[in-house]
Design a protein around this motif. Structure first.
Motif, PDB file in Angstrom:
ATOM      1  N   GLY A   1     -53.939 -48.212 -70.935  1.00  0.00           N
ATOM      2  CA  GLY A   1     -55.079 -47.497 -70.410  1.00  0.00           C
ATOM      3  C   GLY A   1     -55.141 -46.043 -70.833  1.00  0.00           C
ATOM      4  O   GLY A   1     -56.102 -45.349 -70.505  1.00  0.00           O
ATOM      5  N   PHE A   2     -54.129 -45.583 -71.576  1.00  0.00           N
ATOM      6  CA  PHE A   2     -54.159 -44.217 -72.107  1.00  0.00           C
ATOM      7  C   PHE A   2     -54.001 -44.167 -73.622  1.00  0.00           C
ATOM      8  O   PHE A   2     -54.793 -43.529 -74.322  1.00  0.00           O
ATOM      9  CB  PHE A   2     -53.064 -43.363 -71.474  1.00  0.00           C
ATOM     10  CG  PHE A   2     -52.971 -41.994 -72.105  1.00  0.00           C
ATOM     11  CD1 PHE A   2     -53.897 -41.005 -71.785  1.00  0.00           C
ATOM     12  CD2 PHE A   2     -52.004 -41.705 -73.064  1.00  0.00           C
ATOM     13  CE1 PHE A   2     -53.844 -39.757 -72.401  1.00  0.00           C
ATOM     14  CE2 PHE A   2     -51.944 -40.465 -73.678  1.00  0.00           C
ATOM     15  CZ  PHE A   2     -52.865 -39.488 -73.347  1.00  0.00           C
ATOM     16  N   TYR A   3     -52.973 -44.824 -74.150  1.00  0.00           N
ATOM     17  CA  TYR A   3     -52.657 -44.696 -75.573  1.00  0.00           C
ATOM     18  C   TYR A   3     -53.595 -45.559 -76.417  1.00  0.00           C
ATOM     19  O   TYR A   3     -53.665 -46.779 -76.227  1.00  0.00           O
ATOM     20  CB  TYR A   3     -51.210 -45.108 -75.844  1.00  0.00           C
ATOM     21  CG  TYR A   3     -50.206 -44.089 -75.370  1.00  0.00           C
ATOM     22  CD1 TYR A   3     -49.914 -42.961 -76.146  1.00  0.00           C
ATOM     23  CD2 TYR A   3     -49.550 -44.239 -74.154  1.00  0.00           C
ATOM     24  CE1 TYR A   3     -48.988 -42.018 -75.720  1.00  0.00           C
ATOM     25  CE2 TYR A   3     -48.622 -43.297 -73.719  1.00  0.00           C
ATOM     26  CZ  TYR A   3     -48.353 -42.189 -74.510  1.00  0.00           C
ATOM     27  OH  TYR A   3     -47.457 -41.248 -74.087  1.00  0.00           O
ATOM     28  N   PRO A   4     -54.295 -44.959 -77.371  1.00  0.00           N
ATOM     29  CA  PRO A   4     -55.190 -45.750 -78.237  1.00  0.00           C
ATOM     30  C   PRO A   4     -54.449 -46.844 -79.008  1.00  0.00           C
ATOM     31  O   PRO A   4     -55.054 -47.855 -79.378  1.00  0.00           O
ATOM     32  CB  PRO A   4     -55.771 -44.709 -79.201  1.00  0.00           C
ATOM     33  CG  PRO A   4     -55.612 -43.397 -78.498  1.00  0.00           C
ATOM     34  CD  PRO A   4     -54.377 -43.522 -77.677  1.00  0.00           C
ATOM     35  N   ALA A   5     -53.154 -46.642 -79.275  1.00  0.00           N
ATOM     36  CA  ALA A   5     -52.407 -47.601 -80.089  1.00  0.00           C
ATOM     37  C   ALA A   5     -51.968 -48.827 -79.313  1.00  0.00           C
ATOM     38  O   ALA A   5     -51.623 -49.847 -79.914  1.00  0.00           O
ATOM     39  CB  ALA A   5     -51.172 -46.911 -80.696  1.00  0.00           C
ATOM     40  N   VAL A   6     -51.936 -48.762 -77.982  1.00  0.00           N
ATOM     41  CA  VAL A   6     -51.264 -49.789 -77.186  1.00  0.00           C
ATOM     42  C   VAL A   6     -52.245 -50.822 -76.643  1.00  0.00           C
ATOM     43  O   VAL A   6     -53.299 -50.475 -76.097  1.00  0.00           O
ATOM     44  CB  VAL A   6     -50.480 -49.147 -76.022  1.00  0.00           C
ATOM     45  CG1 VAL A   6     -49.857 -50.228 -75.126  1.00  0.00           C
ATOM     46  CG2 VAL A   6     -49.382 -48.228 -76.561  1.00  0.00           C
ATOM     47  N   TYR A   7     -51.863 -52.097 -76.779  1.00  0.00           N
ATOM     48  CA  TYR A   7     -52.583 -53.214 -76.180  1.00  0.00           C
ATOM     49  C   TYR A   7     -51.589 -54.050 -75.381  1.00  0.00           C
ATOM     50  O   TYR A   7     -50.419 -54.153 -75.748  1.00  0.00           O
ATOM     51  CB  TYR A   7     -53.231 -54.097 -77.254  1.00  0.00           C
ATOM     52  CG  TYR A   7     -54.282 -53.378 -78.068  1.00  0.00           C
ATOM     53  CD1 TYR A   7     -55.624 -53.428 -77.707  1.00  0.00           C
ATOM     54  CD2 TYR A   7     -53.937 -52.630 -79.197  1.00  0.00           C
ATOM     55  CE1 TYR A   7     -56.594 -52.761 -78.451  1.00  0.00           C
ATOM     56  CE2 TYR A   7     -54.892 -51.959 -79.938  1.00  0.00           C
ATOM     57  CZ  TYR A   7     -56.216 -52.026 -79.557  1.00  0.00           C
ATOM     58  OH  TYR A   7     -57.161 -51.360 -80.283  1.00  0.00           O
ATOM     59  N   VAL A   8     -52.077 -54.660 -74.304  1.00  0.00           N
ATOM     60  CA  VAL A   8     -51.221 -55.526 -73.499  1.00  0.00           C
ATOM     61  C   VAL A   8     -51.286 -56.939 -74.063  1.00  0.00           C
ATOM     62  O   VAL A   8     -52.367 -57.532 -74.157  1.00  0.00           O
ATOM     63  CB  VAL A   8     -51.657 -55.536 -72.020  1.00  0.00           C
ATOM     64  CG1 VAL A   8     -50.653 -56.353 -71.193  1.00  0.00           C
ATOM     65  CG2 VAL A   8     -51.762 -54.119 -71.477  1.00  0.00           C
TER      66      VAL A   8
END
Length: 466
Positions: free
Chosen positions: A370-377
């Motif tokens: 929910g913050f880092y553009p690079a991260v997906y769950v």
């Protein structure tokens, strides 16, 4: 277990009639959509050679550790089930063993998938159990002898648009070249899986790295080692790969100075690194993998939190991937901070994080995504890729990260016939979750319809850069 000839068309959908009606419509929108499978373990040779499946026991039991682990827990010897390097054994006897223990699979995702495969894929009707084991075996054997049930025919019938395999960095990818040249509808691509070349704790680490360096004509320095990995990643990308996958016990990263990295590499290569040094080397290499993904564009998937080969006697006798990998508590926030400090704001990096620790979904992964553009769950994986777990995942993640910071469903399977069953399970579970939000006034029906479409199409295509 359910009668295989009477599969409820509304299975897995909510029991409340009004919610079920909404869920049914949402599910029917996507039920026949193409399958996108960006992470799995189907052997590319299966689709290259297109040979008939050997027998029902090998297809449904011996090579599926979801099945053999529960049979083993009930007292069946893995050797008698044809596991690992054990002799194949009597296929009909193995099948009868599954039938005798069929009650063990009641309520499990594995039992549900097996029912789906028998009924929906193979068209087998009637109750399965000890009394019908031989009849069902004969029906399955006869289906498998039909050309319409060979791997390539099933691939087309399943509507697979994209399938990623998992491959050793030194694989020549000849099977993939052959598949691409054959005109098979849909894309079949490799995935770069370098774990064995990054972990000095493995007894074969030194020999593997030596082969890697020799293959790429690279010097035995840390810089040469990195260049060799980069060269192999480029080779995979040239053969269609879209991602690099990393299986780690703990998602820990470190940003080391070049001199320290060189010292650790030499100690690891010589086999003299102590546990602290091995951990530091693994952490630095996970960060280096993120750097490479920023540079070459491969999506970085991290499957964390599994104690591999928990049973040492079983490992010695039957080898790895034989059903005794066990989840452990997992934390991401502090361990990934060095990586995210360097690369978390890079929009070119797609970092997809998977866990089998459900507590991490709402506590860490959803806030990170929910913050880092690079991260997906990453989608529920392994022990969590089941109907109720998928619903819990949506509840845990959606309120913080929404739907569009998740990966889309990942089947993560070696069992080829289970691919449509697993994707159908996820589509039904997501339809139920969306229907509940509509009934509670939290989503409009048109918005739920769009999300339902995107979960099986636009979302996995975007996350995996398809």
């Amino acid at each position: 277990m359910a009668d295989l000839q009477r599969r409820d068309p509304d299975r897995l959908l909510p029991a409340d009639p009004e919610t079920r009606a909404i869920a049914r419509d949402l599910y029917q929108r996507v039920a026949g959509r193409p399958i996108i499978s960006p992470h799995g373990h189907v052997d590319a040779a299966l689709l290259h050679f297109d040979e008939p499946f050997a027998d029902p026991a090998e297809l449904f039991v011996s090579r599926d550790h979801y099945v053999t682990r529960l049979l083993h827990a009930a007292g069946e010897e893995l050797g008698s089930l044809g596991v690992g390097d054990a002799a194949p054994g009597d296929a009909r006897a193995i099948w009868r063993s599954l039938a005798e223990h069929w009650h063990l699979f009641a309520g499990t995702a594995t039992g549900y998938w097996l029912e789906e495969e028998l009924s929906e894929v193979l068209g087998v009707e009637g109750e399965f159990g000890p009394k019908t084991a031989d009849r069902v075996y004969d029906e399955v054997r006869d289906r498998l002898a039909d050309p319409g049930f060979r791997p390539r025919a099933l691939f087309e019938r399943f509507g697979i648009e994209f399938l990623a395999t998992t491959d050793d960095p030194l694989d020549d990818l000849a099977h993939h070249r052959a598949i691409r040249a054959s005109g098979l509808p849909g894309r079949v691509v490799p995935t770069f899986r370098p774990d064995a070349y990054l972990d000095p704790a493995r007894p074969d680490f030194g020999s593997r790295v030596e082969r890697l360096l020799a293959t790429t004509a690279s010097p035995a320095t840390f810089a040469g080692y990195l260049a060799a990995l980069e060269a192999r990643r480029a080779y995979f990308a040239a053969h269609g790969a879209v991602s690099a996958d990393h299986g780690v016990v703990e998602p820990v990263t470190a940003d080391l100075e070049p001199g320290e990295a060189e010292r650790l590499f030499q100690a690891a290569l010589a086999g003299t690194a102590d546990p602290r040094q091995r951990r530091a080397f693994r952490a630095h290499m996970l960060l280096q993998m993120a750097r490479m993904s920023v540079e070459d564009g491969l999506v970085m998937t991290v499957h964390a939190g599994v104690h591999r080969n928990h049973s040492r006697p079983t490992l010695r006798r039957f080898g790895p991937d034989t059903g005794h990998d066990i989840p452990v508590p997992t934390s991401f926030t502090e361990g990934l901070r060095p990586l995210l400090d360097r690369f978390g704001l890079h929009r070119d990096l797609h970092l997809v994080l998977f866990t089998v620790d459900e507590s991490a979904f709402s506590r860490e992964l959803a806030p990170l995504a929910g913050f880092y553009p690079a991260v997906y769950v990453g989608a529920p994986w392994w022990f969590l890729d089941a109907p109720d777990s998928i619903a819990r995942f949506r509840s845990a993640v959606t309120e913080t990260a929404g739907f569009y910071r998740t990966s889309g469903f990942i089947d993560d399977t070696r069992a080829f016939l289970s691919i449509p069953a697993r994707h159908d399970t996820a589509r039904r579970a997501d339809a139920g979750f969306l229907a509940r939000l509509v009934r509670e006034g939290r989503l409009s029906l048109p918005r739920a319809e769009l999300i339902s479409d995107d979960l099986v199409g636009a979302i996995p295509r975007r996350v995996f850069k398809l």
